[in-house]
Scaffold this motif. Sequence first.
Motif, PDB file in Angstrom:
ATOM      1  N   GLY A 167       0.803  -1.220   0.000  1.00 25.26           N
ATOM      2  CA  GLY A 167       0.000   0.000   0.000  1.00 25.26           C
ATOM      3  C   GLY A 167       0.832   1.264   0.000  1.00 25.26           C
ATOM      4  O   GLY A 167       0.406   2.308   0.509  1.00 25.26           O
ATOM      5  N   THR A 168       2.023   1.164  -0.572  1.00 31.44           N
ATOM      6  CA  THR A 168       2.928   2.316  -0.581  1.00 31.44           C
ATOM      7  C   THR A 168       3.454   2.586  -1.990  1.00 31.44           C
ATOM      8  O   THR A 168       3.440   1.708  -2.851  1.00 31.44           O
ATOM      9  CB  THR A 168       4.141   2.086   0.339  1.00 31.44           C
ATOM     10  N   GLU A 221      -3.215  11.533  -4.158  1.00 32.16           N
ATOM     11  CA  GLU A 221      -3.958  11.428  -5.416  1.00 32.16           C
ATOM     12  C   GLU A 221      -4.176   9.965  -5.789  1.00 32.16           C
ATOM     13  O   GLU A 221      -5.249   9.587  -6.275  1.00 32.16           O
ATOM     14  CB  GLU A 221      -3.238  12.188  -6.530  1.00 32.16           C
ATOM     15  N   PHE A 222      -3.161   9.126  -5.585  1.00 38.46           N
ATOM     16  CA  PHE A 222      -3.320   7.694  -5.807  1.00 38.46           C
ATOM     17  C   PHE A 222      -4.422   7.131  -4.905  1.00 38.46           C
ATOM     18  O   PHE A 222      -5.250   6.321  -5.343  1.00 38.46           O
ATOM     19  CB  PHE A 222      -2.002   6.967  -5.537  1.00 38.46           C
ATOM     20  N   GLY A 227      -9.282   4.417  -4.269  1.00 41.83           N
ATOM     21  CA  GLY A 227     -10.256   4.153  -3.225  1.00 41.83           C
ATOM     22  C   GLY A 227      -9.694   3.366  -2.064  1.00 41.83           C
ATOM     23  O   GLY A 227     -10.439   2.718  -1.320  1.00 41.83           O
ATOM     24  N   SER A 228      -8.389   3.427  -1.881  1.00 42.09           N
ATOM     25  CA  SER A 228      -7.737   2.753  -0.762  1.00 42.09           C
ATOM     26  C   SER A 228      -6.490   3.545  -0.386  1.00 42.09           C
ATOM     27  O   SER A 228      -5.898   4.213  -1.237  1.00 42.09           O
ATOM     28  CB  SER A 228      -7.361   1.313  -1.108  1.00 42.09           C
ATOM     29  N   LYS A 296      -7.160   1.671 -12.774  1.00 45.51           N
ATOM     30  CA  LYS A 296      -7.319   1.151 -11.419  1.00 45.51           C
ATOM     31  C   LYS A 296      -6.976  -0.338 -11.346  1.00 45.51           C
ATOM     32  O   LYS A 296      -6.277  -0.786 -10.425  1.00 45.51           O
ATOM     33  CB  LYS A 296      -8.749   1.382 -10.950  1.00 45.51           C
ATOM     34  N   GLU A 297      -7.433  -1.124 -12.298  1.00 49.38           N
ATOM     35  CA  GLU A 297      -7.177  -2.566 -12.275  1.00 49.38           C
ATOM     36  C   GLU A 297      -5.688  -2.872 -12.392  1.00 49.38           C
ATOM     37  O   GLU A 297      -5.181  -3.807 -11.770  1.00 49.38           O
ATOM     38  CB  GLU A 297      -7.952  -3.269 -13.387  1.00 49.38           C
TER      39      GLU A 297
END
Length: 301
Positions: A167-168, A221-222, A227-228, A296-297
């Motif tokens: 998540g980074t 922004e990411f 959405g996470s 996104k995918e």
Amino acid sequence: MVASNLVLLGNAGGVGRTVLEQLRAQGVPVRAMVRRDDDRAAELRGLGAEVVLGDLTRPESVAAALESVGRMYFAMPVSPDHLLAATVVASVAREHGNLDALVSMSQMTVSQMTATSTAESHQQRLHWLAEQVLNWSGLPVVHIRPTSFLDNPLFTVLAARSIRESGTIALPFGTGRTSPVAVEDVARVVATVLRDPARHIGHVYELTGPRSVDMTEMAEEFSRALGSPVSYVDVPLEQWRAEALAKVGLPPHTEEHIATMARLHRENRYDRATDDVQRVTGIPAQSVEAFVAARKEFYLG
């Protein structure tokens, strides 16, 4: 009309491929130079391009490709042959061409360089020298200088990998700011110039995203786009190069270029923002958030 013809030289992927699509959509005839008559060449024909085999470093193939051409787009992928190709193109176009525009893909870093600066990558030095050659040629040149691309591995492959793992966004940019621009926006500028080049001759367009951000702001922004939560982790440059960049498997010349880009980001050399995309095309450059949301995918896997 001769002036309505176009050759897309060298790299018909990335910016060149998108330029081709935009020009064909407006009925502009396009000739694309490729090195091999393969599936990609067939795809370009399917988009409505005339495809010719050639090599930008070989004068005879450049001369053949220039026949009846009025406008030319010079670009290459990252390559140690960039200066050689620019010199060949300039020489052949002077001797055999009848161009009313030569649109050249460069890099924004060139605007901060001198004849003796040494902090930049070998590729960036080749771009600086190529601009000198094209300017000396006396040809009707327009230089396109994008900042780093949003489509660059720094913000796509490498970012996606660390986002999925932790998540980074793990990059060695420190507190440096950046304003990456999307290939699509750069291509729109190039296509606009090629459609009606007269008022653009002699200009240099420096292309950035809509604003300059530090990496914490980029991570925000990411986060909104995906959405996470995404956070920025600053990594020591040499550690990042050994543990992340080396795993991409890039050629040495390309790896050195990207590693230098990372260092220059850390030194805040990419803290630039212009409105040239909107000024030339009438449409603003897309934000990091919009770019990521459309993919996104890819980022989440």
